[in-house]
Motif scaffolding. Sequence first.
Motif, mmCIF file in Angstrom:
data_model
loop_
_atom_site.group_PDB
_atom_site.id
_atom_site.type_symbol
_atom_site.label_atom_id
_atom_site.label_comp_id
_atom_site.label_asym_id
_atom_site.label_seq_id
_atom_site.Cartn_x
_atom_site.Cartn_y
_atom_site.Cartn_z
ATOM 1 N N LEU A 24 0.825 -1.213 0.000
ATOM 2 C CA LEU A 24 0.000 0.000 0.000
ATOM 3 C C LEU A 24 0.860 1.264 0.000
ATOM 4 O O LEU A 24 0.561 2.220 -0.718
ATOM 5 N N SER A 25 1.932 1.256 0.781
ATOM 6 C CA SER A 25 2.790 2.446 0.806
ATOM 7 C C SER A 25 3.520 2.618 -0.525
ATOM 8 O O SER A 25 3.701 3.744 -0.986
ATOM 9 N N ALA A 27 2.340 1.671 -3.468
ATOM 10 C CA ALA A 27 1.330 2.160 -4.403
ATOM 11 C C ALA A 27 1.056 3.646 -4.167
ATOM 12 O O ALA A 27 0.918 4.415 -5.125
ATOM 13 N N ALA A 28 0.995 4.060 -2.904
ATOM 14 C CA ALA A 28 0.773 5.467 -2.596
ATOM 15 C C ALA A 28 1.917 6.331 -3.113
ATOM 16 O O ALA A 28 1.696 7.426 -3.646
ATOM 17 N N PHE A 29 3.142 5.825 -2.994
ATOM 18 C CA PHE A 29 4.304 6.563 -3.491
ATOM 19 C C PHE A 29 4.249 6.708 -5.014
ATOM 20 O O PHE A 29 4.507 7.787 -5.556
ATOM 21 N N ILE A 31 1.569 6.654 -6.921
ATOM 22 C CA ILE A 31 0.480 7.583 -7.256
ATOM 23 C C ILE A 31 0.920 9.023 -7.005
ATOM 24 O O ILE A 31 0.647 9.925 -7.801
ATOM 25 N N LEU A 32 1.650 9.238 -5.895
ATOM 26 C CA LEU A 32 2.139 10.580 -5.572
ATOM 27 C C LEU A 32 3.093 11.090 -6.653
ATOM 28 O O LEU A 32 2.963 12.226 -7.122
#
Length: 42
Positions: A24-25, A27-29, A31-32
Amino acid sequence: MQDPEHDQRSIEQIRKSRNRVLALSLAAFVILVFFISLAKMG
């Protein structure tokens, strides 16, 4: 004293939850970075 199978099961659960948090982290990175690159282009 706990049986080894119970310990093994809890280790598997911990590993699974840690892998989920890592995914999840990551994927968040991604996307960011994607949104930052969009903002720089725009």
